[in-house]
Design a protein around this motif. Structure first.
Motif, PDB file in Angstrom:
ATOM      1  N   ARG A 192       0.835  -1.318  -0.102  1.00  0.00           N
ATOM      2  CA  ARG A 192      -0.125  -0.236   0.129  1.00  0.00           C
ATOM      3  C   ARG A 192       0.889   1.348  -0.044  1.00  0.00           C
ATOM      4  O   ARG A 192       0.630   2.189  -0.609  1.00  0.00           O
ATOM      5  N   LEU A 195       2.441   1.785  -3.551  1.00  0.00           N
ATOM      6  CA  LEU A 195       1.281   2.054  -4.384  1.00  0.00           C
ATOM      7  C   LEU A 195       1.057   3.499  -4.109  1.00  0.00           C
ATOM      8  O   LEU A 195       0.898   4.370  -5.138  1.00  0.00           O
ATOM      9  N   ASP A 196       0.904   3.885  -2.956  1.00  0.00           N
ATOM     10  CA  ASP A 196       0.799   5.456  -2.656  1.00  0.00           C
ATOM     11  C   ASP A 196       1.914   6.553  -3.371  1.00  0.00           C
ATOM     12  O   ASP A 196       1.511   7.401  -3.793  1.00  0.00           O
ATOM     13  N   ALA A 198       3.665   5.671  -5.591  1.00  0.00           N
ATOM     14  CA  ALA A 198       3.773   5.749  -7.217  1.00  0.00           C
ATOM     15  C   ALA A 198       2.508   6.625  -7.693  1.00  0.00           C
ATOM     16  O   ALA A 198       2.641   7.288  -8.736  1.00  0.00           O
ATOM     17  N   GLU A 199       1.396   6.505  -7.102  1.00  0.00           N
ATOM     18  CA  GLU A 199       0.299   7.233  -7.522  1.00  0.00           C
ATOM     19  C   GLU A 199       0.480   8.488  -7.245  1.00  0.00           C
ATOM     20  O   GLU A 199      -0.002   9.379  -8.055  1.00  0.00           O
ATOM     21  N   ARG A 200       0.879   9.019  -6.326  1.00  0.00           N
ATOM     22  CA  ARG A 200       1.166  10.456  -5.966  1.00  0.00           C
ATOM     23  C   ARG A 200       2.020  10.824  -6.777  1.00  0.00           C
ATOM     24  O   ARG A 200       2.198  12.308  -7.247  1.00  0.00           O
ATOM     25  N   VAL A 203       1.604   7.905 -11.317  1.00  0.00           N
ATOM     26  CA  VAL A 203       1.367   6.724 -12.201  1.00  0.00           C
ATOM     27  C   VAL A 203      -0.120   6.445 -12.107  1.00  0.00           C
ATOM     28  O   VAL A 203      -0.715   6.827 -11.073  1.00  0.00           O
ATOM     29  N   ARG A 204      -0.876   6.075 -12.968  1.00  0.00           N
ATOM     30  CA  ARG A 204      -2.335   5.798 -13.020  1.00  0.00           C
ATOM     31  C   ARG A 204      -2.408   4.299 -13.722  1.00  0.00           C
ATOM     32  O   ARG A 204      -2.587   4.060 -14.904  1.00  0.00           O
ATOM     33  N   PRO A 205      -2.241   3.382 -12.707  1.00  0.00           N
ATOM     34  CA  PRO A 205      -2.406   2.166 -13.314  1.00  0.00           C
ATOM     35  C   PRO A 205      -3.764   1.557 -13.622  1.00  0.00           C
ATOM     36  O   PRO A 205      -4.918   2.157 -13.028  1.00  0.00           O
ATOM     37  N   ARG A 206      -3.788   0.881 -14.657  1.00  0.00           N
ATOM     38  CA  ARG A 206      -5.243   0.168 -14.729  1.00  0.00           C
ATOM     39  C   ARG A 206      -5.278  -0.951 -13.728  1.00  0.00           C
ATOM     40  O   ARG A 206      -6.792  -1.306 -13.788  1.00  0.00           O
ATOM     41  N   ARG A 208      -3.852  -2.999 -10.269  1.00  0.00           N
ATOM     42  CA  ARG A 208      -2.951  -3.283  -8.978  1.00  0.00           C
ATOM     43  C   ARG A 208      -3.227  -4.537  -8.397  1.00  0.00           C
ATOM     44  O   ARG A 208      -4.440  -4.875  -8.234  1.00  0.00           O
TER      45      ARG A 208
END
Length: 387
Positions: A192, A195-196, A198-200, A203-206, A208
């Motif tokens: 988590r 992920l946090d 990368a997204e901050r 990154v906008r993954p399709r 996870r």
């Protein structure tokens, strides 16, 4: 897979109805929004990748997954082109260009891999579909947390240049078959956090994803957008702490059987096999099973491996040889050609892959995966209770 002769020396029957049933069991274990990746690595754990892929798709699989790019490309070459397909075990010099052209989702754990993928994409003029893998504690492939910011930053730069598209973020659990082990919660927390970050960063993954078979069945917190069942798809329990196949609602897909090649009487005191590690106590009959360690029968199960002949379970007598082994029939005289079942679902009293794993001191995964190429895989479709 090939069609079996009328009197096969040996064959592995692959029950595609059971595979479809297992996928539906897995579907019921996850929430409706969560997608399922059917894992087909190692020729679908020895079951035959192409037919298993098609059966899994028929039952509603959303993605397919393999370990190596060559496994994934073989599926594309077989005409399986209209489904997302991920492969995760890349080495320097692997065919990134072919993976891009085939529309594969390709895992990246390190800068060298990102650079090779980006170079191939630049040469082709087409973006590579990349999933960044985080090492959350398994210690195999995956980017360690300390190196994650650099990999994420470099991936975003390559994406801005049009060389890659980051389609996913993922990791893998080390001890999901022990659901109460503290490492499971620890890995969830690390994932988590990564992920946090990368997204901050943008990154906008399709997708996870983290969950393997064990976590898909028992750990809803790990499901995220996608689960990746492997061994459960083939009807085997991911681990003894989780229960047996039957307790998990799974149906083993592979049955390994052969025809007795010879039945003969021998006197008491007769040595059997290399090293005479088995010597008959009384006058008895021996049955010769034409499978050996070249076919995947584990030599470590010498003297212990169970085999159903007729209505009785026998035991490997002496050593498993390269091409054959012997069972002591105790004076019974079935004719040559009588069926010998090494393992199957267990519904007719036959041993299971787990029984062979116990005899060999290994995992049921290895028992099915190691069945050799000279054993024909024969697709059957037993009655599917869900249709």
């Amino acid at each position: 897979m090939t069609e079996a002769p009328s009197l096969p020396r040996a064959r592995a029957e692959i029950d595609l109805g059971a595979l479809r049933s297992n996928l539906r069991t897995l579907r019921a274990a996850v929430t409706p929004r969560v997608r399922i990746m059917a894992v087909l690595k190692a020729d679908a754990y020895g079951h035959g990748a192409v037919r298993c892929a098609r059966a899994a798709l028929d039952a509603g699989a959303d993605w397919l997954g393999t370990a190596t790019p060559h496994e994934a490309l073989a599926l594309r070459d077989a005409g399986i082109t209209d489904v997302p397909l991920m492969c995760w075990l890349w080495a320097p010099g692997d065919p990134w260009d072919q993976g891009i052209e085939a529309g594969l989702d390709m895992s990246v754990s390190d800068m060298w891999a990102l650079e090779e993928a980006a170079r191939a994409a630049k040469a082709l003029g087409r973006a590579a579909r990349i999933q960044l893998k985080a090492d959350t504690g398994l210690g195999r492939n995956g980017c360690p947390p300390a190196d994650w910011p650099e990999l994420v930053r470099a991936a975003l730069i390559a994406q801005a240049r049009g060389h890659i598209e980051v389609t996913g973020l993922w990791s893998h659990l080390a001890r999901a078959d022990e659901p109460h082990h503290p490492s499971v919660a620890a890995q969830l927390g690390v994932f988590r956090s990564m992920l946090d970050h990368a997204e901050r960063a943008g990154v906008r993954p399709r997708v996870r994803h983290l969950a393997n078979s064990a976590a898909a069945l028992t750990l809803p917190a790990s499901h995220f957008d996608l689960v990746r069942p492997g061994i459960a798809l083939y009807g085997l329990s991911p681990g003894p702490e989780l229960g047996t196949s039957a307790e998990l609602g799974l149906r083993p897909v592979m049955t390994l059987k052969a025809s007795l090649a010879l039945v003969k009487q021998v006197p008491a005191g007769h040595g059997v096999g290399y090293g005479h590690r088995y010597v008959t106590r009384d006058t008895t009959t021996l049955g010769l099973v034409p499978l050996g360690y070249a076919d995947g029968v584990p030599r470590h199960a010498s003297g212990r491996g169970p085999v159903l002949v007729g209505d009785r379970v026998r035991t490997v007598a002496g050593s498993v040889a390269m091409d054959q082994f012997t069972v002591d029939l105790g004076g019974d005289t079935p004719p040559p050609g009588t069926e010998a079942v090494l393992f199957g679902p267990g519904l007719r009293g036959e041993p299971t892959a787990q029984d062979w794993a116990a005899a060999a001191g290994t995992l049921a995964y290895e028992i099915v995966t190691r069945v050799g190429a000279r054993v024909p895989r024969v697709a059957v479709d037993a009655a599917d209770e869900h249709t």
